[in-house]
Design an enzyme around this catalytic site. Structure first.
Site, short mmCIF file in Angstrom:
data_model
loop_
_atom_site.label_atom_id
_atom_site.label_comp_id
_atom_site.label_asym_id
_atom_site.label_seq_id
_atom_site.Cartn_x
_atom_site.Cartn_y
_atom_site.Cartn_z
N ARG A 278 -6.34 -25.20 -7.00
CA ARG A 278 -6.91 -24.15 -6.38
C ARG A 278 -6.95 -23.90 -4.84
O ARG A 278 -6.76 -22.89 -4.13
CB ARG A 278 -8.29 -23.98 -6.88
CG ARG A 278 -8.87 -22.84 -6.15
CD ARG A 278 -10.33 -22.19 -7.10
NE ARG A 278 -11.11 -23.49 -7.92
CZ ARG A 278 -11.70 -24.24 -6.86
NH1 ARG A 278 -11.92 -24.12 -5.54
NH2 ARG A 278 -12.44 -25.27 -7.78
N TYR B 211 -4.27 3.85 -5.30
CA TYR B 211 -4.09 3.51 -6.61
C TYR B 211 -5.41 3.33 -7.31
O TYR B 211 -6.29 2.98 -6.88
CB TYR B 211 -3.70 1.83 -6.55
CG TYR B 211 -3.59 1.23 -7.80
CD1 TYR B 211 -2.88 1.59 -8.97
CD2 TYR B 211 -4.62 0.00 -7.98
CE1 TYR B 211 -3.22 1.04 -10.05
CE2 TYR B 211 -4.47 -0.60 -9.10
CZ TYR B 211 -3.96 -0.18 -10.35
OH TYR B 211 -4.06 -0.59 -11.36
N ASP C 65 -2.95 -1.14 2.73
CA ASP C 65 -2.04 -1.31 1.21
C ASP C 65 -0.89 -1.07 1.46
O ASP C 65 -0.24 0.12 1.74
CB ASP C 65 -2.74 -0.81 0.22
CG ASP C 65 -2.02 -1.18 -1.23
OD1 ASP C 65 -0.87 -1.59 -1.14
OD2 ASP C 65 -2.58 -1.08 -2.15
N LYS D 265 4.97 -5.64 -7.45
CA LYS D 265 5.81 -4.55 -7.25
C LYS D 265 7.19 -4.89 -6.60
O LYS D 265 7.76 -5.88 -6.91
CB LYS D 265 5.12 -3.52 -6.67
CG LYS D 265 3.75 -2.96 -7.37
CD LYS D 265 3.52 -2.73 -8.64
CE LYS D 265 2.47 -2.14 -9.30
NZ LYS D 265 1.31 -2.82 -9.18
C1 LIG Z 1 -0.61 0.58 -4.25
C2 LIG Z 1 -1.30 -0.57 -5.27
N1 LIG Z 1 -2.24 -1.53 -4.90
C3 LIG Z 1 -2.60 -2.42 -5.44
C4 LIG Z 1 -2.28 -2.42 -6.86
C5 LIG Z 1 -2.75 -3.43 -7.79
O1 LIG Z 1 -1.80 -4.47 -7.90
P1 LIG Z 1 -2.14 -5.41 -9.23
O2 LIG Z 1 -1.75 -4.50 -10.32
O3 LIG Z 1 -1.12 -6.37 -8.85
O4 LIG Z 1 -3.45 -6.08 -9.40
C6 LIG Z 1 -1.49 -1.48 -7.21
C7 LIG Z 1 -1.00 -1.54 -8.89
O5 LIG Z 1 -0.34 -0.90 -9.13
C8 LIG Z 1 -0.96 -0.39 -6.47
O6 LIG Z 1 0.24 0.35 -6.89
#
Ligand SMILES: Cc1ncc(COP(=O)(O)O)c(C=O)c1O
Length: 385
Positions: free
Chosen positions: A52, A104, A176, A201
Site C-alpha cells: 500500500r 463528470y 480534472d 480513459k
Molecule cells: C472527467 C472525468 N473525471 C473523473 C472520472 C472518474 O473516473 P473513474 O471512473 O476512473 O473513477 C470520470 C469518469 O468517467 C470522468 O469522465
C-alpha cells in the site's frame, strides 16, 4: 538511465519512469505482484515495506505521469474518483469549494453525497466565466476545482485565470485534465496546483483497467498527498499500473488519431439538420474555441450532440453499430453514451438542465478506427432519428 526532462513529449511518454530493470535488463517494467517485502532486520529494508505504501510498478507509472504533466510528484489511485477523494482529504469540515457546474456526474455525487456529510460545502458556477468563480469565493473557500473541457458539454475554462484567482495563501486550484490529457493541455504549466486524471480513459487508452492519478509541482502538496495516499489507502494494483504505463507510451499517437477522427465527425454533424446543437471545441462557433486554441494544443476526441429529446437521443445511440453503447471514453474503440441516463444519472435534473444539459444529448468518444467507417456509422444512425 534517467530521462532528460527537456526531451520531447513522446520520448518521455515512452521512457520516463521506464528504465530497463536493474536486475534483469527487462525493457518493460516488471509487474511487482506482491503485498509485502522481506526485511533484512528490524528497520532494515530496501525502501519497500508494504505494497500500500510502496510498489515499484506504481512508482514507474507515477514518475511517467509526473513527467508528462511537467510535475514533480505523481500519485496513483484505484480510480479517478479515488484520486478526487484523496484530493478532498486535503480539506476539513467547514471548508468551502468552488467547482465547475458541468463536470463528470460522479464528481458531483462525491462532493454532495459523501463529503457533504463531513461538513464540506460546494458552490457550483459556470467556471468559463471567471467573474462567477471570483464572486463565489468566501473566507472559507479552500479549493477551486474545475474540469476543462467538461464532461459532457466540453465547456472550456481559462486555467491561467483560475490559477491567478487561486494565488492567495491557503487557496488551492485543481483541474480534472481527463478529457484533454497532458498531450493537449498541461494545467501545471498554467499555474494550477493539482492535476487530476481518470487514467481509466485516454492515458490507459484500451478500456481494460480503472485508475486515477494526481500530479503536482509543489513539494508540500506532494508530501501531504503521499501521506494521504497511504493513510486513506485507495491505491491501484500493480497490474493496472502496468496497463496504464503501457498505454501512455502511445498516448501522442492515439490522441492525434482521436482528434483527427473527431474533427471529421464534428464537421459532418455540423451540416446535419437533425442535430439541434453540437459541442466540439474545434468548431469555430464553439464558445470556448479561441480559449481552447490558446491553452490546448488540440481539441480532443469527444463530440457531444443534441438530438432534440430523449427519444431522438435514444434512437441515435441505439442505431450506431461501430460505436459501442457503453459508459466511459478515451479507448481506441469508439463509444457512445447517453449522459443523462448513464454517466450523469446521479446529477439532479434541475441542476443538469440549468447548464443546458438536456435529455437529447449524446456523447461520442471518437476512437482510432478508420474515419470513413465512423462517418458511415454516424450517417446511418442519423437516418433512424
Ligand atoms: C472527467 C472525468 N473525471 C473523473 C472520472 C472518474 O473516473 P473513474 O471512473 O476512473 O473513477 C470520470 C469518469 O468517467 C470522468 O469522465
Amino acid at each position: 538511465m534517467s530521462t532528460d526532462p527537456k526531451a520531447g513529449f513522446s520520448t518521455r511518454a515512452i521512457h520516463a519512469g521506464n528504465p530497463p530493470d536493474s536486475r534483469t535488463g527487462a525493457v518493460a517494467v516488471p509487474v511487482y505482484q506482491t503485498s509485502t517485502y522481506a526485511q533484512e532486520g528490524l528497520g532494515k529494508n530496501k525502501g519497500y515495506e508494504y505494497a500500500r505504501s510502496q510498489n515499484p510498478t506504481r512508482e514507474a507509472l507515477e514518475a511517467n505521469l509526473a513527467s508528462l504533466e511537467n510535475g514533480v510528484h505523481g500519485l496513483c489511485y484505484g480510480s479517478g474518483l479515488a484520486a478526487t477523494t484523496n484530493l478532498l482529504c486535503l480539506l476539513k469540515a467547514g471548508d468551502h469549494v468552488v467547482a465547475s457546474n458541468n463536470m463528470y456526474g460522479g464528481t458531483f455525487r462525491l462532493f454532495d453525497q459523501v463529503f457533504g456529510n463531513f461538513g464540506l460545502t460546494v458552490t457550483y458556477v459556470d467556471s468559463s466565466d471567471l467573474g462567477q468563480v471570483e464572486a463565489a469565493i468566501t473566507p472559507a473557500t479552500k479549493l477551486l476545482y474545475v474540469e476543462t473541457p467538461t464532461n459532457p458539454l466540453l465547456t472550456i475554462t481559462d486555467l491561467a485565470g483560475i490559477a491567478q484567482i487561486a494565488a492567495k495563501p491557503g487557496l488551492i486550484s485543481a483541474c480534472d485534465n481527463t478529457f484533454a490529457t497532458p498531450y493537449l493541455q498541461r494545467p501545471l504549466e498554467l499555474g494550477i496546483d493539482i492535476v487530476l486524471h481518470s487514467t481509466t480513459k485516454y492515458l490507459n487508452g484500451h478500456s481494460d483497467m480503472v485508475g486515477g492519478a494526481l500530479i503536482v509541482r509543489r513539494d508540500d502538496l506532494g508530501q501531504r498527498l503521499r501521506f494521504l495516499q497511504n493513510a486513506v489507502g485507495a491505491v491501484p494494483g500493480p497490474w493496472d499500473c502496468w496497463l496504464a504505463l503501457r498505454g501512455t507510451k502511445t498516448l501522442s499517437m492515439r490522441m492525434d488519431r482521436h482528434q483527427a477522427n473527431a474533427a471529421q465527425v464534428a464537421a459532418y454533424l455540423a451540416g446535419e439538420k437533425k442535430v439541434k446543437r453540437l459541442f466540439y471545441p474545434g468548431l469555430p462557433n464553439h464558445p470556448g474555441h479561441a480559449l481552447a486554441k490558446r491553452q490546448m494544443s488540440g481539441f480532443g476526441g469527444i463530440v457531444t450532440l443534441d438530438l432534440g429529446d430523449l427519444a431522438g437521443g435514444k434512437r441515435f445511440a441505439e442505431a450506431l453499430r461501430l460505436f459501442t453503447l457503453a459508459e466511459s471514453l478515451g479507448g481506441v474503440e469508439s463509444l457512445v453514451t447517453h449522459p443523462a441516463s448513464m454517466t450523469h444519472a446521479s446529477v439532479p435534473r434541475a441542476q443538469r438542465e440549468a447548464t443546458g444539459f438536456t435529455d437529447g444529448l449524446v456523447r461520442l468518444s471518437v476512437g482510432c478506427e478508420d474515419a470513413a467507417d465512423l462517418l458511415a456509422d454516424v450517417s446511418q444512425a442519423l437516418v433512424a432519428v
